[in-house]
Design an enzyme around this catalytic site. Structure first.
Site: not given
Length: 281
Positions: A41, A119, A160
């Site tokens: 990330e 994300k 994540c």
């Protein structure tokens, strides 16, 4: 299909981060000959505060346009084309109209962008030591699931904090995913207790391979030292960790075997059971 997850120790120097990513990917390709490599990330920037993130951000070309992008975009494209592999660019900082986005890019062996994911779940929490993280202060949230195909395997994209939301992984499985990528900067405090447990759980629930490339080590954030956990790994659909990076920078390589996926799904058809028994109050 052989895949490699890359573990970096990036900081706020974007040029140095790009050089580190190139060096590690090229070493993994030379040593293990993977068909797909995955970065962590925000591999282009970690730490340094708002100004550093803004400086690292890139305006991405329109999807499918083939236009030239920024330095990180072009590095990913070049590595894919040069080595004839799929490059999953973890995530980088995308400059939007009003906010930044935490964005995954994937390039095919010809150097063409084949997937882009923003994300969905933003990291707005207070850690066990009282440290606050407010990703939404700078970043906007994505609003769509993304899959792509490489080597005859369908991959799903997550980033994540997404891993704490099992429903996203089930939705990707429903969308045809056989493997799910989870590039991460997982904090040391939460990582030592939750990292592997969550990733193995997502593998077991979705019956997908999990590929989690992570950042490792310390970085500076507005004058304070923070630590990320690392321990990049690949887990199979039964939840076994089949490859893992220890402390430090490096990579781990594993082979995704579709026959394993098919056997797990045949012998324990949990998706069919979930469809057949909707729950209601």
């Amino acid at each position: 299909m052989r895949v490699s997850v890359i573990q970096m120790n990036q900081g706020s120097d974007k040029e140095a981060n790009l050089a580190q990513a190139r060096r590690l990917i090229e070493a993994a390709v030379e040593a293990d000959r993977p068909a797909l490599v995955s970065l962590p990330e925000t591999w282009t920037n970690l730490g340094g505060g708002r100004e550093s993130r803004m400086a690292a951000a890139e305006v991405l070309p329109p999807e499918g346009s083939g236009e030239t992008g920024g330095p990180a975009y072009e590095l990913l494209r070049d590595l894919a084309r040069t080595h004839g592999i799929h490059v999953h660019g973890g995530s980088l900082v995308e400059k939007g109209d009003e906010k930044l986005f935490n964005t995954t890019l994937v390039f095919g062996p010809e150097g063409r962008e084949i997937a882009r994911y923003r994300k969905i779940h933003l990291f707005d929490i207070t850690g066990p030591d009282g440290t606050g993280y407010r990703e939404s202060a700078l970043y906007g949230a994505g609003d769509r699931l993304v899959t792509f195909t490489a080597g005859g395997i369908t991959f799903g994209c997550t980033i994540c904090y997404d891993m704490r939301f099992a429903e996203e992984y089930i939705a990707l499985r429903r969308a045809g995913a056989e493997a799910i990528l989870v590039p991460s900067n997982f904090t040391l405090q939460t990582g030592k207790d939750h990292w592997e447990v969550l990733l193995r759980a997502r593998a077991i629930e979705s019956q997908c391979w999990i590929l989690a490339a992570a950042s490792w080590g310390q970085y500076e954030e507005r004058g304070a030292q923070r630590s990320v956990y690392g321990h990049s790994l690949v887990a199979d659909p039964w939840g076994h960790v089949v490859a893992k990076v220890s402390d430090g920078i490096g990579w781990a390589t594993a082979r995704i075997d579709p026959t394993v996926t098919a056997r797990v799904r045949r012998d324990m058809p949990v998706l069919a059971h979930r469809d057949a028994r909707p729950l209601a109050l």
